[in-house]
Design an enzyme around this catalytic site. Sequence first.
Site, PDB file in Angstrom:
ATOM      1  N   HIS A 169       0.842  -1.203   0.000  1.00 24.42           N
ATOM      2  CA  HIS A 169       0.000   0.000   0.000  1.00 24.42           C
ATOM      3  C   HIS A 169       0.872   1.247   0.000  1.00 24.42           C
ATOM      4  CE1 HIS A 169      -3.145  -2.556   2.276  1.00 24.42           C
ATOM      5  NE2 HIS A 169      -3.678  -2.269   1.118  1.00 24.42           N
ATOM      6  N   CYS A 257      -2.281   0.762   9.850  1.00 24.99           N
ATOM      7  CA  CYS A 257      -3.290  -0.235   9.424  1.00 24.99           C
ATOM      8  C   CYS A 257      -4.216  -0.640  10.557  1.00 24.99           C
ATOM      9  CB  CYS A 257      -2.655  -1.554   8.994  1.00 24.99           C
ATOM     10  SG  CYS A 257      -1.300  -1.395   7.930  1.00 24.99           S
TER      11      CYS A 257
HETATM   12  C1  CIR Z   1      -3.156  -7.505   3.760  1.00 28.32           C
HETATM   13  O1  CIR Z   1      -2.353  -8.037   2.987  1.00 28.32           O
HETATM   14  O2  CIR Z   1      -4.192  -6.988   3.367  1.00 28.32           O
HETATM   15  C2  CIR Z   1      -2.859  -7.518   5.253  1.00 28.32           C
HETATM   16  N1  CIR Z   1      -2.125  -8.691   5.571  1.00 28.32           N
HETATM   17  C3  CIR Z   1      -2.075  -6.283   5.641  1.00 28.32           C
HETATM   18  C4  CIR Z   1      -2.892  -5.050   5.514  1.00 28.32           C
HETATM   19  C5  CIR Z   1      -2.129  -3.835   5.827  1.00 28.32           C
HETATM   20  N2  CIR Z   1      -2.952  -2.678   5.782  1.00 28.32           N
HETATM   21  C6  CIR Z   1      -2.509  -1.471   5.452  1.00 28.32           C
HETATM   22  O3  CIR Z   1      -1.369  -1.295   5.041  1.00 28.32           O
HETATM   23  N3  CIR Z   1      -3.356  -0.476   5.511  1.00 28.32           N
END
Ligand code: CIR
Length: 263
Positions: A169, A257
């Site tokens: 992201h 996150c």
């Molecule tokens: C994913 O791959 O969606 C989760 N394991 C990690 C999400 C991280 N979220 C973020 O950077 N906003």
Amino acid sequence: MPGTFDRTRGRALTRDVSPRFVDAVSSFFHTRKPDLEAARGAQQAYFTALRAHGSEVVTLPALEEFPDCSFTEDTAVIIDDKAVIPNLGHPSRDGEQDSIAEYLKDYFEIEKMPEDAKLDGGDVVFFDEEFLIGISTRTNKSGAEFLASQSKKADIDARIFKVPQSTLHLTTVFSSPRPGTIIAAEGHFEPKDFEFAEEVIWVPEEEGYAANTIGYGDQIIMAEGYSKTRELLLDHGFSITSVEMEEFREVDASLTCLSVFIG
Ligand code: CIR
């Protein structure tokens, strides 16, 4: 006032770690199997750090069927009195947003994205009264454009740009802890990408994960264990609280996150 939710950080909406956390999606930082109990402990330390900076922490129960459910940043984007609810970009995560919308509907007008529009909130950063929206492997053009149109309706500008394949992201390697300031990891972006910013602090590539921070003005929360970045941020006038993020890093999740600020 436009965008006040993003800087005020009065209330953080979070969610308990899923009992199936070990099955969380991981493609970037993975070195070993993550540990559920350690992640739960780290999340408590994270909550303590938020509270120490004045945020109220609201925590919803885990969603057993969603291993990534504690990454609430991805599930809603707040634009003043509206909550934009995206379709999440990874199939195993799409659905997490429904119970977030259910919670938020008592406080915000809910605006759901059309079916073809995909977006993870991790591709959205509020910077100097405008939204930066990344198109990534999780956020498609329709998702970015839908969010930009919602933002413009609220008189907030939006700048759409491409997130390189080298990162999950935008927020994975980028943050804006205080007005005018960007923290970005070397190796993913070029100085010309951020010519619009007053100040860009470049984190060395090997510490790229530490570019994700939560700012309360000059007070900052960062991941523990990144000494070069810590020095850099101290030199730029920040006071620092560090939180151990190792378990979350195993599944590509950063500090931001773990919450979506809703007030
Ligand atoms: C994913 O791959 O969606 C989760 N394991 C990690 C999400 C991280 N979220 C973020 O950077 N906003």
